[in-house]
Design an enzyme around this catalytic site. Structure first.
Site, PDB file in Angstrom:
ATOM      1  N   ASP A 154      22.309 -28.595  36.072  1.00 30.39           N
ATOM      2  CA  ASP A 154      22.887 -27.618  35.159  1.00 30.39           C
ATOM      3  C   ASP A 154      24.192 -27.037  35.714  1.00 30.39           C
ATOM      4  OD1 ASP A 154      23.076 -26.017  32.961  1.00 30.39           O
ATOM      5  OD2 ASP A 154      21.487 -24.618  33.547  1.00 30.39           O
ATOM      6  N   GLU A 253      25.816 -33.215  28.612  1.00 26.57           N
ATOM      7  CA  GLU A 253      26.103 -31.972  27.883  1.00 26.57           C
ATOM      8  C   GLU A 253      27.453 -31.425  28.314  1.00 26.57           C
ATOM      9  OE1 GLU A 253      23.186 -29.043  26.877  1.00 26.57           O
ATOM     10  OE2 GLU A 253      24.369 -27.428  27.740  1.00 26.57           O
TER      11      GLU A 253
END
Ligand code: ZN
Length: 488
Positions: A154, A253
């Site tokens: 992340d 992402e």
């Protein structure tokens, strides 16, 4: 349960034919056991450990053994799953939340990302990506969860970190483009754009969906190019380097959320369109929405405006073929129904800190005096912690805990300021050392549970292990409320 004379986790028992492989509590430690049916020498299946000579082989929960487990039982390895309509990120900073998450997601049609951590969180908790992934693998094996899960590196900002996560088998990369976003660009200082951009974007309307059309003014286009041009280039470079080449396969992402300026729908469209036109394939984009998505508390801002904007953001994502990703999704209860509705049930939502807060709520219930000690320390550590997180906490609004009865302590988790106090100080709480003690952690142990030399860490992990059932049901209830309001 007692299985072959060992205290085994029932759901972990897997018969491979000639032997059984399972997880067990043995002599105060969690181990993987390989047991032969005839009491003779066992096939170790690539695990490293100790053969006790009675047909039982015990392997500790090391990274090496997690790798062997993922090979032997592929369901314990993460997979890509962001192409499913609904996916949900569960940053488990402690490495102990996955069993509770499994209880919840077992019966939900939502793809879970059990392993999700940013580099900032790794640094603050003293963990590694090996730890984060292995904790999920061991939990999935222990609970017999075979439905598949993802692992998200992340908010990665550098090629080195992207490669670190991918090389371990992470199946999702959230590329944080914030260092390449130019926030100081205004309509007046944005330079003119090339003919190529002008021809593509000006004097035309983009039909997104019924009633939703986008058109750029010259000033808006100049701003888009100046603010996001470099970020788009960065994302395209990373994509080409690691994913397009086929070297790794992962859900990609694009995160443009950790920046001061709100992403307008027009800017979102521009970024996505430019990425797609340069060949980048991505699963999700995380825009910076209007209003505030502060850690661990509900949405703050104009809900009507949020609704108006996410309607367009969601339509753009649908039209161009990816999903919206909602970051800092912990506890945003007042906007979840809007997110669920406007995305038509196609979304990725990330949570993290709220899983830690639930763990601390369990502490306040189970050991009030330990909670008081931590709370008092957190008040002294808050200034330091607020360097890493943007919050607008007012410490003066937190009740004085010396005036609270033990039974009132769990109520602190309903106070936004107390929530944020505990929320952002997690790294300092876990990392606090007894004075005079040096580095004394036990390497390789799952979830950093070794507490030697630390003021709170060891006591906390011991408590959480003893109160596993309470933590599990707290997560089922609390994360379950997130899913319910999202319309799952
Ligand atoms: Zn984010």
């Amino acid at each position: 349960m007692n299985y072959l004379g060992i205290n085994a986790y029932e759901k972990s028992i897997h018969n491979t034919g000639s032997d059984a492989v399972f997880m067990a509590e043995d002599d105060g430690r969690t181990v993987i056991v390989v047991a032969s049916s005839d009491g003779k020498a066992v096939d170790t299946h690539g695990f490293n450990g100790r053969d006790s000579g009675d047909g039982k082989f015990r392997a500790p929960l090391t990274h090496e053994n997690a790798c062997a487990l993922r090979k032997l039982f592929p369901f314990t390895a993460p997979v890509c799953g962001l192409s499913k309509p609904r996916s949900f990120g569960l940053g488990d900073r402690l490495g102990i939340a996955t069993p509770g998450h499994i209880d919840l997601f077992m019966n939900k049609d939502v793809f879970p990302i059990f392993a999700q951590q940013s580099i900032r969180e790794l640094n603050l908790t003293g963990r590694t990506y090996e730890d984060v992934l292995d904790a999920a693998t061991f939990a999935v094996f222990r609970e017999g969860y075979t439905k598949g899960f993802g692992a998200d590196g992340d908010h990665l900002k550098t090629a080195k970190d992207v490669e670190y996560a991918l090389s371990l088998g992470f199946t999702m990369i959230t590329l944080d483009c914030s260092d390449h976003i130019k926030n100081d660009v205004t309509e007046s200082n944005a330079p003119a754009v090339s003919k190529q951009y002008a021809d593509k974007y000006l004097h035309t309307q983009f039909d997104i969906e019924d009633g939703i059309r986008l058109a750029f003014t010259d000033a808006q286009l100049r701003q888009c190019v100046a603010i996001y041009g470099e970020a788009i280039q960065f994302a395209a470079d990373m994509y080409k380097r690691f994913l397009a080449s086929g070297k790794y396969s992962a859900d990609f992402e694009i995160s443009i959320d950790e920046t001061v300026s709100v992403t307008t729908p027009l800017q979102h469209f521009f970024v996505a369109r430019e990425l797609l036109d340069s060949g980048v394939r991505f699963a999700t984009i995380a825009p910076r929405f209007c209003g505030e998505f502060q850690k661990g508390v509900d949405y703050r801002g104009d809900i009507a405006q949020f609704e108006k904007e996410i309607k367009v953001h969601a339509a753009i994502a649908r039209r161009l073929g990816y999903k919206l990703s909602i970051h800092s999704g912990s506890d945003k209860f007042s906007v979840f129904p809007i997110i669920g509705r406007e995305t038509r049930g196609c979304f990725h939502v990330k949570t993290a800190g709220t899983n830690w807060l639930e763990a601390m709520r369990v502490v306040s219930l189970a050991d009030p005096s330990l909670y008081r000690e931590i709370h008092r320390y957190a008040l002294t550590a808050f200034g330091e912690a607020s360097k890493y997180y943007h919050v607008t906490t007012d410490l003066a609004k937190i009740p004085d805990i010396s005036a609270l009865a033990d039974s009132e302590l769990p109520k602190l988790f309903e106070n936004d300021d107390a929530r944020q106090l505990i929320h952002i100080t997690y790294g300092l709480i876990l990392g606090k050392k007894n004075s005079g003690s040096g580095q004394n952690t036990e390497p390789g142990q799952n979830a950093g549970a070794a507490g030697n030399g630390f003021t709170f860490r060891g006591r906390l992990y011991k408590l959480w292990k003893e109160h596993d059932a309470e933590y599990r049901s707290a997560l089922v209830r609390h994360i379950g409320k997130h899913l319910e309001l999202l319309g799952v």
